[in-house]
Scaffold this motif. Structure first.
Motif, short mmCIF file in Angstrom:
data_model
loop_
_atom_site.label_atom_id
_atom_site.label_comp_id
_atom_site.label_asym_id
_atom_site.label_seq_id
_atom_site.Cartn_x
_atom_site.Cartn_y
_atom_site.Cartn_z
N SER A 100 26.83 -29.45 20.55
CA SER A 100 27.22 -30.92 20.98
C SER A 100 25.73 -31.80 21.15
O SER A 100 25.73 -31.30 22.49
CB SER A 100 28.41 -30.86 21.58
OG SER A 100 28.52 -32.83 21.18
N GLY A 101 25.28 -33.27 21.18
CA GLY A 101 24.88 -33.16 21.83
C GLY A 101 23.34 -33.02 21.13
O GLY A 101 22.62 -33.71 22.99
N VAL A 102 22.54 -32.59 21.00
CA VAL A 102 21.23 -32.12 20.92
C VAL A 102 20.29 -32.46 19.53
O VAL A 102 20.90 -33.13 18.65
CB VAL A 102 20.71 -30.09 21.28
CG1 VAL A 102 22.19 -30.07 22.45
CG2 VAL A 102 21.82 -29.87 19.51
N VAL A 103 18.91 -32.47 20.83
CA VAL A 103 17.82 -32.55 19.05
C VAL A 103 17.30 -31.25 18.98
O VAL A 103 17.13 -29.82 19.37
CB VAL A 103 17.10 -33.49 20.14
CG1 VAL A 103 15.98 -33.78 18.33
CG2 VAL A 103 17.83 -34.65 20.19
N ALA A 104 17.72 -30.87 17.40
CA ALA A 104 17.21 -29.29 17.17
C ALA A 104 16.76 -29.02 15.90
O ALA A 104 16.74 -29.98 14.79
CB ALA A 104 18.84 -28.72 16.64
N SER A 105 15.72 -28.12 15.70
CA SER A 105 14.85 -27.65 15.08
C SER A 105 15.84 -27.72 13.61
O SER A 105 16.51 -28.02 12.68
CB SER A 105 13.52 -27.09 14.87
OG SER A 105 13.03 -28.24 16.52
N THR A 106 16.32 -26.32 13.46
CA THR A 106 16.53 -25.59 12.22
C THR A 106 17.77 -25.06 12.79
O THR A 106 17.74 -24.00 13.77
CB THR A 106 16.20 -24.24 11.44
OG1 THR A 106 15.05 -25.58 10.70
CG2 THR A 106 17.32 -23.95 10.09
N ILE A 107 19.25 -24.93 12.67
CA ILE A 107 20.27 -24.09 13.09
C ILE A 107 21.11 -23.16 11.88
O ILE A 107 20.66 -23.48 10.71
CB ILE A 107 22.21 -25.22 13.68
CG1 ILE A 107 21.17 -25.81 14.54
CG2 ILE A 107 22.62 -24.74 13.84
CD1 ILE A 107 22.05 -27.51 15.25
N PHE A 108 21.57 -22.31 12.31
CA PHE A 108 21.15 -20.98 11.64
C PHE A 108 23.06 -20.15 12.21
O PHE A 108 23.21 -19.87 13.19
CB PHE A 108 20.75 -20.19 11.84
CG PHE A 108 18.97 -19.71 10.64
CD1 PHE A 108 18.99 -19.43 9.70
CD2 PHE A 108 18.27 -20.64 12.31
CE1 PHE A 108 17.74 -19.39 9.28
CE2 PHE A 108 17.24 -21.06 11.47
CZ PHE A 108 16.56 -20.18 10.04
N ILE A 109 23.63 -20.25 11.26
CA ILE A 109 25.05 -19.74 11.01
C ILE A 109 25.64 -18.82 10.82
O ILE A 109 25.44 -18.82 9.31
CB ILE A 109 25.89 -21.39 11.04
CG1 ILE A 109 26.08 -22.47 11.90
CG2 ILE A 109 27.32 -20.92 11.36
CD1 ILE A 109 26.93 -23.65 12.11
N ASN A 110 26.13 -18.15 11.46
CA ASN A 110 25.94 -16.46 10.68
C ASN A 110 27.53 -15.71 11.01
O ASN A 110 27.83 -14.92 11.04
CB ASN A 110 25.01 -15.82 11.30
CG ASN A 110 23.72 -15.19 10.48
OD1 ASN A 110 24.03 -16.05 9.01
ND2 ASN A 110 22.76 -15.50 11.79
#
Length: 334
Positions: free
Chosen positions: A114-124
């Motif tokens: 929550s509440g971050v600035v992110a490039s790419t998130i991978f969900i596995n």
């Protein structure tokens, strides 16, 4: 296509955060006394146990991405903090920015970001919550034979130019819930149609979104120039608004609606708001908007779009924790 009853109230009102065992400070500003200075050190520490909370503090320096393999709660400070049109964000306008990839691998089920600035998130892994973050790209079940079922993607801002995908043929990403997001990216499950499905509820789709998805339900959304091409008939649409004829008619969908009459500052679909509006606040529905009361959730009328329903989008992704938004300091302190 399966007929799925949208009894989602219980999902919306689920508590975001599990009972945390311990909280840890992460700050990479040199000389500052925090528990950790890198995200990798924090998530891999033997002292940080499953269920613990990591607070990523504001910093002018980006945090490097990492791979997470245990259930954690990771909280940043929000985004668009320096936008003067979003009042009461943070006194410290530096954000908690994660550069590079952030990956949730098997073992992270139940994690919250929550509440971050992110490039790419991978969900596995399954049952992961990604909320109130500024995200360029999202990859569901990217690792071979991985699962990303029943994940919740809510109240996020996806800027133009990225993508949301489920493309790994042996991955399974089913019943993923996207609600109350502002989405400027394309959405494609084309490489994994048989193993992917999602509910898209109360989102604002902006900037000419293209969709290559099947087995999905779209409800209470607002679309700007959607294009489903050959995938249109493989999805269900209820109570949506679009400025073209790119979604199905019937089922209380409104087509060919002028979005200038819907949003506070549509600005002809420009990537940037006009003066006086924030990047996310521009998508608040305006007085007299046809989106008011046009949506429906469990038999109750609600507003369409990201700011409608029981869990509306939160400006600047402010996390549900105390924040300092004004600080008065004397010129001299004993």
């Amino acid at each position: 296509m399966r007929k799925i009853l949208l009894a989602l109230t219980s999902i919306f009102v689920l508590s975001t955060f599990a009972q945390a065992q311990k909280s840890w400070r992460l700050n990479n500003i040199p000389g500052l006394n925090a528990d950790f200075s890198t995200l990798s050190d924090a998530v891999n520490s033997e002292n940080v146990l499953p269920g613990d909370t990591i607070y990523i503090e504001s910093s002018p320096n980006n945090y490097s991405g990492t791979i997470i393999k245990k259930r954690l709660i990771i909280l940043g400070t929000g985004y668009f903090l320096s936008d003067v049109h979003n009042s009461k964000t943070q006194w410290n306008k530096a954000e908690a920015t994660i550069s590079g990839n952030l990956t949730f691998d098997p073992g992270t089920m139940g994690s919250v970001l929550s509440g971050v600035v992110a490039s790419t998130i991978f969900i596995n892994d399954s049952a992961i919550v990604i909320e109130r973050s500024h995200i360029s790209g999202l990859r569901l079940a990217y690792k071979a034979n991985s699962f990303a079922n029943n994940c919740v993607i809510r109240q996020n801002f996806f800027p133009y130019g990225g993508s949301i995908t489920s493309q790994t043929a042996t991955g399974i990403a089913k019943d993923v819930l996207f609600h109350n997001n502002i989405i400027g990216t394309s959405v494609s499950f084309a490489g994994n149609l048989d193993n992917s499905s999602a509910y898209f509820i109360n989102n604002n789709f902006t900037y000419h979104n293209s969709f290559a998805v099947a087995n999905c339900i779209f409800q209470n959304n607002i679309f700007f120039s959607p294009s489903f091409s050959t995938y249109l008939g493989s999805n269900a649409f209820h109570n949506n608004i679009a400025n073209n004829t790119g979604i199905q008619s019937g089922n209380n969908n409104q087509l060919s609606v002028n979005l200038t009459n819907v949003y506070e500052n549509f600005n002809n679909g420009s990537l940037s708001p006009t003066s006086g509006f924030s990047h996310d606040g521009r998508f608040v529905i305006k007085a007299g908007s046809p989106a008011i009361g046009a949506g429906q959730l469990n038999g109750t009328g609600i507003d369409c779009g990201a700011f409608g329903g029981p869990a509306p989008y939160v400006l600047s992704g402010m996390p549900p924790i105390p924040s300092i938004y004004k600080l008065t300091v004397p010129t001299q302190v004993n």
